[in-house]
Design a protein around this motif. Structure first.
Motif: not given
Length: 267
Positions: A17, A20-21, A48, A53-54, A65, A67
């Motif tokens: 995460l 991905l942020a 996730l 969350l994704v 992917y 986020m």
């Protein structure tokens, strides 16, 4: 919410995460950056995704992917409320910590009966109310029961008859059991002075210790000066948790009395 919390509990998923942020990434890129094998990375991403969350974007042969911050925003808001509530009530945690410290301080002494005989306490408060009202909060059973109990305890019986020889009874209950004290009133000079004993009883009805109370109510500017003197006798080794809690407990109870009297003045 349980799926979200469970998904966040794994350090590898947390790292994914974080990556991905920064920007959307492919499975292969995430595997390389985290040091995981690609099947492991795909499994974490599926968890996730199931938690919302994704989001996955199939781009030809690649799967990218990204986020989704919305669930984290919701979790963050709920965590902030939880933190604010804990901070607002931090005093309650401090009470428990002081109680534990008091038990530990007395533990070495409480190895025999009579170990705390003669110990004395003095509590003083100035209440913004006339003496007769404060007196009624000690001698009217309903009013007495409204304040004479620390948090988490409920008064099931409460009697303090304001006459020599009058009954003194205090019984609490909570989820773990019953706590009963019995005694007698020795002096009552309305609305100035009240003297009584209360013996704390164990489950078999045996005295754990006896508290001797001397309450004085004096006129003060704007209200009543309350002085409560307490000394104890007949202490047993088993009385340790009760005696260790006297200081903290009575401060809480007098806070309750202050609130009860103030409420009565506003009514």
């Amino acid at each position: 919410m349980e799926k979200i919390v469970s998904a966040l509990a794994d350090s590898a998923r947390w790292r994914i995460l974080e990556l991905l942020a920064e920007r959307p990434r492919s499975v292969g890129e995430l595997a390389e950056l985290t040091g995981l094998r690609q099947p492991q990375t795909s499994k974490h991403l599926q968890t996730l995704a199931n938690a919302g969350l994704v989001t996955v974007f199939p781009l030809g042969q690649r799967r990218v992917y990204a986020m989704e911050p919305a669930p984290l925003i919701e979790i963050g808001a709920r965590l902030r409320l939880l933190i604010e509530a804990a901070q607002a009530n931090s005093g309650e945690r401090d009470v428990v910590a002081r109680y534990q410290a008091a038990i530990e301080a007395d533990a070495a002494k409480a190895d025999r009966d009579r170990w705390a005989d003669g110990r004395s306490f003095l509590f003083e408060r100035t209440l913004q109310a006339p003496r007769d009202l404060v007196w009624r909060h000690f001698t009217d059973a309903a009013l007495l029961a409204s304040w004479w109990a620390p948090p988490s305890l409920t008064v099931s019986e409460c009697v303090l008859e304001p006459r020599p020889g009058g009954r003194a009874v205090l019984e609490y209950r909570d989820a773990e059991g019953r706590y009963r004290s019995e005694g007698r009133v020795h002096a009552a000079d309305e609305p100035k002075r009240l003297v009584f004993d209360l013996s704390v009883l164990d489950g078999a009805g045996t005295i754990s210790f006896t508290g001797h109370y001397h309450i004085e109510l004096k006129e003060a500017e704007g209200g009543t000066a309350l002085g409560l003197r307490l000394h104890i006798s007949e202490t047993t080794a088993e009385a340790l948790p009760y005696i260790a809690g006297i200081e903290t407990g009575w401060r809480q109870v007098l806070d309750n009395l202050t609130q009860a009297v103030n409420a009565a003045m506003r009514a």
